[in-house]
Design an enzyme around this catalytic site. Structure first.
Site, PDB file in Angstrom:
ATOM      1  N   ILE A  37     -14.842 -71.746  92.072  1.00 52.67           N
ATOM      2  CA  ILE A  37     -15.397 -72.548  92.975  1.00 52.67           C
ATOM      3  C   ILE A  37     -15.962 -71.584  93.993  1.00 52.67           C
ATOM      4  CG2 ILE A  37     -15.030 -74.536  94.275  1.00 52.67           C
ATOM      5  CD1 ILE A  37     -12.582 -75.108  92.830  1.00 52.67           C
ATOM      6  N   GLY A  47     -10.771 -69.675  92.060  1.00 57.21           N
ATOM      7  CA  GLY A  47     -11.062 -69.079  91.090  1.00 57.21           C
ATOM      8  C   GLY A  47     -12.576 -69.288  91.052  1.00 57.21           C
ATOM      9  N   GLU A  75       3.672 -68.660  84.446  1.00 58.03           N
ATOM     10  CA  GLU A  75       4.332 -67.090  84.098  1.00 58.03           C
ATOM     11  C   GLU A  75       5.677 -67.166  83.658  1.00 58.03           C
ATOM     12  OE1 GLU A  75       2.365 -64.360  84.996  1.00 58.03           O
ATOM     13  OE2 GLU A  75       0.699 -65.310  85.840  1.00 58.03           O
ATOM     14  N   LYS A  80      -3.695 -68.050  99.624  1.00 60.00           N
ATOM     15  CA  LYS A  80      -4.984 -68.749  99.539  1.00 60.00           C
ATOM     16  C   LYS A  80      -5.376 -69.456 100.978  1.00 60.00           C
ATOM     17  CE  LYS A  80      -5.176 -68.878  94.562  1.00 60.00           C
ATOM     18  NZ  LYS A  80      -4.514 -69.651  93.366  1.00 60.00           N
TER      19      LYS A  80
END
Lengths: 435, 435
Positions: A136, A134, A190, A205
């Site tokens: 960072i 995000g 979700e 990631k």
């Protein structure tokens, strides 16, 4: 003052955050750039929903192609996520000579090679800080000030949904299914949480982190991935008792020849800063040969933190436009063609310490047989707990010394076939030997 | 491949680390730059001591001016520290058109304005990542990917010596003087530790962080600075009992109009990641309006981590040389003349919560008088501890609600004058209300 036109594809949560940020901090941004960022067009198939941000008449359009064809736009922000049409949009933008900022980890983990090569050949930049952690700024740090380091280890808590669930399970002694349900009701998970809880998002990631930190081509398909669905409340209890926290950890290690890359629930000693990362926060810990261990911690998702990373990338590109240069830093930090193709080890080849939990019948000799089977497979026991009986099966918990995963697989298969074993064993890898 | 010549002034511990790094990771660096970094000359008044690194004949010279005059050198690394001759060398290098990398916080905190202006006017770059937090790439992050944020808070544990001493005092219930002596014997504290233990080094670093984060001109002289020498073992005991750790904290806050800037021992709740920063590690926590809270953690000093930051800066400048641009990002991240001059508040103007310890005679009515004096100065008490007697003076510990520092100063002055008060009171500010 020079004006730099930006186009945004995808006007969802993060897109709205980007619009908000460009508006609220307009002066700050131009004070730093010596140029103005103008959000010229926003494309989204939904042109009617009120996102709570003001946009001028005519800015929001439904056809991304119109924006991709606009010769006045220099930077495209892609925030629609997923593979298609995101991939086509990004490649078309590159073909049209536009720089790219994206938060799309799934796209880059699978098609990064193709997209980065297109960007390098097309002389445009592609930045993707928001794809990992995000807000960072860890990717910028790896490509930037820490660039002189040979990295040996990358560890990350990279999925806020999983970390939220595991934190709740640990704090409230709750079961996975109940916490997931509550998380969905609160909007922390979700409706279809598969990508998160199965570890796929974390693996996307990790694929990007490995490529940047180890200078190797992206190789998502070889990352071993195990989610958090098999963690039981009883494992949380034992972890607490043994002085560990259970986290979904992305692990990358590199000795210069080969890469170890895996995503799985991991026990971390309580005194590790990573063990203390709570709720929806993310953290990334890197070890470089000169910088030593460095940890970055912050909000791993959300409208505003993600917008911070996106606009930070836009500003970086804008600085190059102002200075009149392009491709100052390649997408993965290495000049064209200098990235290696280091092999990623299979999970069987790795070594780790293990937590193993067995559910057995309450009869003499059980522990001896389990210990015997482990010994036959070169696995030595460091400690053992056999608490009082709960339910039909008596739990036995064993912590091993470092062992080979292939030996553990073989030993557990053998033990699970014993008559006196009532439940399939559970094993969680332990990471407690950090440099 | 293009060669970029670098000159190093100061061949001490960090200088040796830089030489080592440039040698060991030579290929990695050129794979990232598309250029070679050549360490052409090293200047140090000591040309005979063996630093344990190989350097070619003729590279080490005693006269820095020779290096500053070398037309083939584009980047000068200044690692001698202190004000002079460092300042003269840096200004001369700028006048000669050379880019600067320095780790010298004292120099920049006091003469940064003059030096940065000279660099901007001279069209050269000056980077100083190693000046704050050793290897932690926090300055690059503020100027780089987090640049779109309006920062409201900066907190830092920035001095390894102080943090080592405070960690030891807390862990071993030891007194300040004993721990300092042991730290000096182990080489963790200087023979003259004044700059460290009095907070000056931390304030130098805070001055730079404030300028970068808040976009205001450097104003070191206005930073309130209080060292760790008044912390007693008994304060550590009470801190533990109350759920706090005591850290020497650099605190910067900005509301857009004025800046709060102070360095002093601070009580932090145990569950704050900053409270958990141990030994010689450093950490910096920033809060931006979009990114939210972000924390960076790593080695704040030492040969290799500091070399990582220095060479990272050199690579950043080298990328600009390769790309053929200069001054892509200004020294403080803002374009020329856009930095504001926000006033720094006097310590009397700040508000905080406080820990107060009084040593009083064991007689009825003491607490009432203390509480009365606090009340008269608008200070409300949140909690109070009065343990059993130790020595002549009975300790009373009070935790206050938020109060104005000027009221606290006045109240403590009054209380310290009471007959029944046997020792001068000690007060430690508490930081437990972080966004």
């Amino acid at each position: 003052m020079k004006e730099i036109n930006v186009g945004l594809i995808g006007f969802g949560t993060v897109g709205s955050g980007v619009v908000k940020l460009l508006q609220e901090n307009k002066d700050l941004i131009s004070d730093k750039l010596g140029a103005k960022l103008i959000l010229k067009k926003i494309a989204d198939i939904d042109t009617t929903t009120d996102r709570g941000v003001y946009i001028e008449e005519g800015v929001l359009i439904s056809d991304a192609n119109e924006l991709l064809a606009d010769p006045e736009i220099s930077i495209i922000i892609e925030l629609i996520g997923g593979y298609e049409p995101a991939k086509s949009f990004v490649l078309k933008a590159i073909a049209n000579g536009k720089h790219i900022v994206t938060a799309n980890k799934a796209l880059l983990a699978l098609h990064g090679d193709e997209i980065f090569t297109a960007a390098l050949n097309g002389g445009v930049e592609i930045l993707f800080e928001a794809a990992v952690g995000g807000g960072i700024p860890v990717l910028a740090a790896i490509k930037g000030n820490m660039a002189a380091n040979r990295f040996t280890t990358v560890l990350g808590i990279l999925n806020g949904t999983c970390n939220y669930i595991l934190t709740k399970m640990a704090d409230e002694r709750a079961d996975f299914d109940d916490v997931l349900k509550a998380a969905q009701e609160l909007g922390y998970a979700e409706a279809d949480p598969t990508f998160d809880i199965e570890g796929t998002d974390t693996a996307h990631k990790l694929a990007l982190l490995l490529a940047l930190a180890f200078g190797s081509k992206i190789n998502f398909s070889r990352i071993y991935t195990e989610g958090i669905t098999s963690i039981a409340a009883i494992d949380m209890d034992f972890a607490r008792q043994l002085g560990y926290k259970i986290k979904l950890l992305a692990i990358g290690k590199c000795d210069g020849e080969k890469i170890e890359a895996r995503v799985h629930p991991t026990m971390l000693p309580l005194n590790y800063p990573l063990a203390d990362v709570k709720g929806a926060f993310n953290a990334i810990r890197l070890t470089g040969d000169f910088v030593g261990p460095v940890m970055f911690y912050g909000s791993g998702a959300g409208m505003k933190p993600t917008a911070s990373a996106v606009v930070g990338d836009v500003m970086d590109i804008a600085r190059n436009i102002v200075a009149g240069v392009g491709n100052r830093v390649a997408p993965l930090g290495f000049i064209k063609d200098s990235a290696k193709s280091l092999p990623i080890m299979g999970i069987g080849e790795i070594r780790s310490r293990y937590y193993m939990r067995f559910g057995v019948t309450d009869q003499p000799g059980v522990l001896a047989r389990i210990a015997g089977a482990l010994g036959e497979h070169n696995i030595s026991i460091k400690s053992m707990i056999q608490p009082t009986k709960t339910g039909n099966a008596v739990p036995i918990v064993i912590i091993t010394h470092e062992a080979a995963e292939k030996d553990v697989i073989a030993a557990l298969e053998k033990i699970d076939a014993f008559d006196m074993v009532l439940e399939k064993s559970n094993r969680i890898r332990i990471e407690d030997n950090l440099e």
